[in-house]
Structures are given as structure tokens and as C-alpha cells.
Scaffold this motif. Sequence first.
Motif, mmCIF file in Angstrom:
data_model
loop_
_atom_site.group_PDB
_atom_site.id
_atom_site.type_symbol
_atom_site.label_atom_id
_atom_site.label_comp_id
_atom_site.label_asym_id
_atom_site.label_seq_id
_atom_site.Cartn_x
_atom_site.Cartn_y
_atom_site.Cartn_z
ATOM 1 N N ARG A 786 0.812 -1.220 0.000
ATOM 2 C CA ARG A 786 0.000 0.000 0.000
ATOM 3 C C ARG A 786 0.847 1.274 0.000
ATOM 4 N N GLN A 788 2.643 2.499 -2.966
ATOM 5 C CA GLN A 788 2.842 3.006 -4.322
ATOM 6 C C GLN A 788 4.287 2.824 -4.781
ATOM 7 N N GLU A 790 7.256 1.314 -6.830
ATOM 8 C CA GLU A 790 7.430 0.566 -8.075
ATOM 9 C C GLU A 790 8.246 -0.702 -7.835
ATOM 10 N N TYR A 840 -3.471 3.346 -6.246
ATOM 11 C CA TYR A 840 -2.344 3.774 -7.048
ATOM 12 C C TYR A 840 -2.256 2.866 -8.270
ATOM 13 N N GLU A 842 0.998 2.566 -10.139
ATOM 14 C CA GLU A 842 2.381 2.479 -10.597
ATOM 15 C C GLU A 842 3.016 1.127 -10.332
ATOM 16 N N SER A 843 2.562 0.427 -9.324
ATOM 17 C CA SER A 843 3.229 -0.819 -8.940
ATOM 18 C C SER A 843 2.730 -1.975 -9.791
ATOM 19 N N ASN A 875 -0.272 -1.293 -4.745
ATOM 20 C CA ASN A 875 -1.247 -0.333 -5.268
ATOM 21 C C ASN A 875 -2.430 -0.095 -4.349
ATOM 22 N N ASP A 876 -2.468 -0.682 -3.149
ATOM 23 C CA ASP A 876 -3.563 -0.503 -2.194
ATOM 24 C C ASP A 876 -4.908 -0.870 -2.850
ATOM 25 N N THR A 893 -8.938 7.781 -5.427
ATOM 26 C CA THR A 893 -7.810 7.230 -6.171
ATOM 27 C C THR A 893 -6.783 8.330 -6.407
#
Length: 936
Positions: A786, A788, A790, A840, A842-843, A875-876, A893
Amino acid sequence: MIGFGFTTPLVLTALLALPLIWFLLKLTPPRPAHEVFPPLRILASLLQRHETPAQSPWWLTLLRLLLASAVILAMAGPLLNPRRDHLSTRGPLLLVIDNSWAAAPDWRERVAAGEALIAEAESRNLPVSLILTADDSNDATPQGADVARARLEAAAARPVPAPRDRLARLLANAFQAQAPGSAVYMTDGVTLAGKGLAEDRTLATLSALAPDRLTLIRSKDDSTLAITGVRNAVEGVEVTASRADSFGSADYPLSAFDRQQRAIGTDVLHFAAGAAVGHGLIRAPLELRNEYASIAIGIAPNAGSTYLLDDGAKRRRVGIIGGDSAESARPLLSSVYYIRRALSPFADISQSNSNDPGMALTGMLALKPSALVLTDIAKLPGGPGRALLDWVRSGGTLIRFASPELAASEGDDPFATVPLRRGERSFGGVLSWSEPQPLAAYPDIGAFADLPRADDVHVRRQILAEPSPDLAQHTLASLADGTPLVTSRKLGAGEIVLFHVSGEPGWSDLPLSGHFVEMLRRLVQLSRSTIGQTGANGKPEPLPPYRLLSAEGALTTVFGSAKPLNPATDLGGIADTTHPPGLYGGEDGYVARNLLPVGTELRPIPAVVDGRAVDSRPLTIEQPRDLVPLVIGLALVLVMLDGLAVLWLNGGLRLRRAATAAVLPLALLTLFAWPSGPLRADDGKPGDETLRKRLDTTHLAYVVTGEEAVDAISRQGLAGLTEFLAYRTALEPGQPEGVDIARDELSVFPLIYWPVSATARMPDAAAIGRIGAYMRAGGTVLFDTRDQSEHAFGDTAVTPNGERLRTILADLDIPPLEPVPARHVLTRSFYLMTQFPGRYAESPLWVEAGQGGNRSSDATPVSPDGVSPILITANDLAGAWAVDDTGNPILPTIPPDENQREYAYRAGVNIMMYMLTGNYKGDQVHVPALLERLGN
């Protein structure tokens, strides 16, 4: 109160026969003993002195009298807490129930009590007249009991006070021909007192119908509370509340919540002994106070104990810039002095000490105030002036006051509200023939629409406006001769307001009056959102319901009979079903309407009519309990004791003393401890019922971390995903389950969501070992850091949550991982997807590497169905899935994008389908080859 009764009390007359039974038992001796006749036995007994008693022992007589009494009592049908009230059969049952906001905490008990009364009326063939006082429409005509029962089952508590004043008309029309036999008033126990509110006369109205019996049923708990006012003061948010019970002192928890219903402020609401009004102060910085969305009292929630806040409740930061240097030396002659004192009760004031207006304005705008007040300043330099114009266009409110400098200024003024005449106008001077002018009534529209006329204010000097066709549209207040006193002009999203008099008493009496404070307060509130502004016709636009408050104190989207609200006329007064408490407007802005206006007090309903006390009953009444089985059991015990006593007296019970002492306790223990039902070989252990429930239905599970906020988001997130799965797929999961990995059975869950938190307690080695066994047995754990990052997994993980994840995985047998490949089963298990976002985006989502026959290593075997035992993301996901009770998202978000939330839900669906179907989708690529082989 505990009471006793009997179903057939006439049987108790048999107790009068107990003296006769006692007399017969005393006269009847025990049966003579029989002895064997052999001579030797007779000779041996000649040396013994044995007497046969002529009467039975007293204790045996008493035992048998108790046995007879127990039999008689059992035949009489004893009851514990029998119903004492019986409806009159001379007329119908009139049942009046308050289904108001105050009835919400015990509404189910009210329904149960009402159904019991209706059932009794049905057993006596009595019609029932049911009135729900908070409903818009009521038919008081007596009807069948089945109709009344159906209406009561469909009824619900309403978030408004009960308008009992219309009860008299309803009853007069319904009971013209026949009076009710019994009138029962199930009250919420509360009446409202305040300005313009009449005395409650409900009991007098019912008594006027002349029923045979009038009964008042009220709650056992009289501590009904309601918040009647909230003010954002200097030190904090002041809360005023009222209670119905004003006897002893009491303290109640008070909490402030933001828009996500997170408690961000707490305090105590205190009631002094004998006081009906209590006060609390939630201290917090201004920025935090302005985030408050609601205030609630921490008792049984209802529409009265919850107070909604809108943009108008925020405490504004107001900047004051004055060009008069006389404030420090002669404060009573300075406009700044009076303006600051008028604004201080409801705003945080920032005042510039610079004599340079340009520098003062630049510094003030850096503080980002909601409103700016300029006094004794006619013109501003170019740069700061342009910055001020931009600030107004972006939504600021600029308030200006007249001054000799403004009256003497020439040229175009970009901050003018209307064209002004040069010079000023004087009244009542030596060279003036006119008297000081009073104020006229305020216009019907504008910021001062509902203010009373200021009769005590007179104006001696003013700056005049040039006459124009649209002058009236810009006028907020005027003098009796029609000349403007206050004018305004819209500029972008903001507004400019000009007082045509100065802020000190030299020009008018306005700064010395209470109207000055109220006018400035309303003008400062112009910096709020643009909702409720005037439309094309010059009148305020009605605001539709946005979120309404339920009787239980929760915001819902169920609008019912609610109508759009006019913010200029409908915000005051007590809430009703037309405009119930809630938020009106939309996502861009709204106004809050609450249950009770400021100054309203709660009072208990007196149980007295015309000086006579009314029969009162508590709402919760103990149900009757049949005591016949208990009395019969007592009689059986007495029979057993009597038999043992007879055997002992006749010598038939030849046991040792110790054995004899053990017989009676053993017999009693066997009688009372005998199991109520048959014992079965398949009777389960504690917890088996929960395990069976989890086996019957698929449940999403999450790891309980012990952190309340994290666990709440996990629970609400999986609940949101559960609803999405039921709506979009054929899968209908049960409610999410929180699991303790150290104790709970994990094998019943196909997927366990683990929100990794660096601040949570680290699981011990045994708990982590159970997770490893679960993964080896075919289960999957979805780890979510959780954060974010990468690099949620790998050597580059540097976040605290990532470090905690690495610590957890250090003792587990983890296969090689990789981000989800383009043709992985996860990308097409239900939806076609290329990424798996949450709050998120990005991950990546990490899975076991080389599945589907392309494994890079055979060091660690995968599960037989090809499902990865571990998934990792940052990314939660639960944060994106989380919804409140009304189905609205809890967390935004990042960046704000509802499409991203939709893709997050789809990612959850793909993950669940991947867990449940395994490599089924992956095997579909072989179907053409299989079909071709079968054809050959």
C-alpha cells in the motif's frame, strides 16, 4: 418489576384442603412391620424393645403437605411476569406510536410491543386504529388487526420530530360514532420547547376521546439527546446540545468526523445537574476544524445526535488592511477597530501592520484568506492590484468601506461595485436641509434577505452611486430614500462588496449596532461555494437532496418524499418530511439542514392529564414464562424423597450411612442436569458451526493486523469487491471474514488479503509457518504494501512496509517471482487487462515466475492447478475497493480518476476468478489441438 400469576387461579382454592390432609396424615400411622414367624426369631426378638409409632413423623407430614401444594400449584398454571394489562372490549384499540428520530434506538422493541397489543386485540376480535405520528398520511379509521400488523411491520423510524398537532383532527374524524375501548400511546418521550412552539397536548387529545383505559408506554432510557447548535469559535468548535432528562450531571463522548467518516476530533459534552442544555468544546487548529463534516454524540446514533456541517460552518480567515494610522492612538475613531471587533466572534483575523498598502496586500494574500477587508484605501499599486483581482476571480470576497479618499478619487476603479459619484453626501449638517436617513427594509434576495429591518441605524454621510438600470440588482441594502447603502458585484467566482459608509461611527450608527456584526458575518460567508446563488430570474435556485440523514444518523441516498430546498427560506425551523435533515446540493457544493434550530430544547412528556396521573408502562416488558415444568419437577423430587423416607422408616433401605448421604444429592443432580436434547456422535466442537458456514459459501478473507484503521479499510474493501463480484459475475460470495493467522483455520479460504503495515505487530514464527503450510496446500496470499512503490518486492525495496514484507517472507519458501506477463492467465481470467491498479497505479502485480509450462526453474513446485501461491502489489487494492454503508467510495484514487477505480474492481475480479478456476483459461489454448486429435 417481577410478578407472578396463574392461568387458572380457581384451582388454588384446593389449598384450603391442606389442613384436612395434614389431619389425615397425622392420624394414619405407618404400615405395621411384617416379621417371619420362626420360633428362634421370636425368642431372639423377645430381648429387643421395638415400638410402632401411632403417628407419622412431623417431617414426613410436612414433606407430603409440600407435595400436595406443588401438585395444586402446577394445576393452577403458575406464570412469571404475566401480562397484567387487558384491553377493554367496549371499543376498538387506538394505538398511537411515535416513529420519530427519538424512537430510532429502540424501534424494534416498539414494533414488538405494538405487535403484542395487536395480537391481543385480534384474540378479542377488536378492530385496531394505528397512527404513526411521523408519517405524512395516516388513516385513523379502525381496521382489522391483520391490516394494522402489516402497516406496523412496514413502518420505520423517520429522521424528523413527530408533528403531533395534527392528531386531534385525525381522531375527531375517526371516532365520531364510537369511543375507543383502550387508547395506548407509545411515545418517544420527547417534546420540543422553544420560540414559537406550542405545548404538547397529545395525552389531553387522547383523554378527550373518553376511552375506558388510557395507557402511556415510554422507553426505559430517558437520556434522549440532540445537538442544537455548532459554532466554530476562536478556541475550537463549540457544541450545544439538549437532553430530555435533566436530573443528574452527565458526560457524553463527543466526536468530529471528516467526509470519510474518520474521527479527527474528540471531547466531552457536559451536562450540569438539573441542566437541560449541555456544552462541549472540541479544540483543534483552524485548518483541522475546517475539515469537520459532522459532529456526533457517542451514544445510540440518531438524527438528533448527529449534526451535519457544510461550507458555511467553516471558520474563515479574514485579512484586514487599513490606511488609517489613528487606530493605535485613537482606536474609537478607527474603522479597523470596529471591523475587527465585529468579525472576531466568527473569523480568524489577520491584520497588516505595514503602512504600505502594496506590501500589506502582498503579505496578506500569501496567507490565503477567505475574505479581505479594505478600509481607507482608494487605490492600489499595479502589481498588488492585479494580484488582488486574480484572487477575487478565483473565489475570494473583497469587502470595501467608503472613506474621504474614495470619495475624492478619480478615474476607473477596477474594484468598484457600481459607478460612483465624486464627493460625498451629508445629512443633518449645518449646511444640509435633510435629516439623517434610516435604513429601508432589506431586499427579498441577497445576503441580507431575511434580516429584520434595522430601525436603530441612521446614516449621516454616504457615497452616492450613479443611477443606472441595473443598480437595484447590485444593491444589498439601501436607505429609506432609496439610495444604496451596500452594493456588490460578481467578479469571476468571487465577489466585491462596498459599504457606502465608513467602518467608524462618524458616518453612521451602523458600526455601533448588532446589524453590523450580522452583515459582516454573512458577507464573509460569501467565500463559500457558489451553491444556492440566484438564478437567471434573480431568485435563489432550489437545491436537490444530495445525501439525507436517516433516523439512525447515517447519510443515505434514499430521498423518499424529500423536495428541493430553497437555501434562503427553508434552512431555518424544525426539519420535516418535506425537507428532512441532510445535505442539499451536489458534489461541487451543498448546504446542511439539521434536525433542530438553535435554541430548541428537549422536554420529557409529562404523564399527567388535567391533574391526574396517566397509567404508565415501560416499553420493554418481560415476556410471560411458564413455571409449570419447574413446579412439576419440584413435585417429582418430593415424590422421590417421600419414597426414600418410607423405605428408610420400614427398614427397606439398608445402606451405609455414607451411601445414604450420597443418594439424595446424586438423584437431584441427575434430575436437574439431564441434557435437554439427545446427544449425537457427530456433535461438533466449539467453532465448528463457523467453519461449516465458511465451507458452505465462498468468503473473501483478510489478515487482521490489529490496527483498527487498516483492518477497517480491508473489511470495507473486500465488502466492496464482494458486491462487485455478485453484480458482475455468477459468483455470490459471503461477507468478508477477518482471520487471525495464528489461530483460525485458513484452508477454507481460496485467497487471503494481507495489508502489510510496518507499525503492526510482527507475526511470530508459528503464525508465519501456518501461512507457509496454507500456501503449500493450494491457498494464495495477496500481500499489499500500500505504498505506491514501483519495487514492492526485490532488492530495491526501501519503504518501511516493503522492509516488513521482506521480513515476513524471509522464513517462507517463496518461488521465483515476476511481474504478470502479457499472456498470463490473470490478464484474461474474466476481463482483458494489461495492468492491475488500486488506489495507485504504478506498482506491478508480482506472481510466481514461469507458470503454464514455461517455468524457468523447477526448484519449487507450483500448485497442481497452476495458481501462484503468492501475489504482491503496492497499489492498495482494498483502498480502491472500500465503500461505506451507502455504497460510496471511502478513499480517493491517486490521481482522482473513477476509471482507475473501475479497473481496480476488474483487477479484483480477475484475481478471484484466477483463484477459483486455476489454469482452466490457460488450458483453453490447447482446445483446438485436442479437437483435431479427436477428429483424427
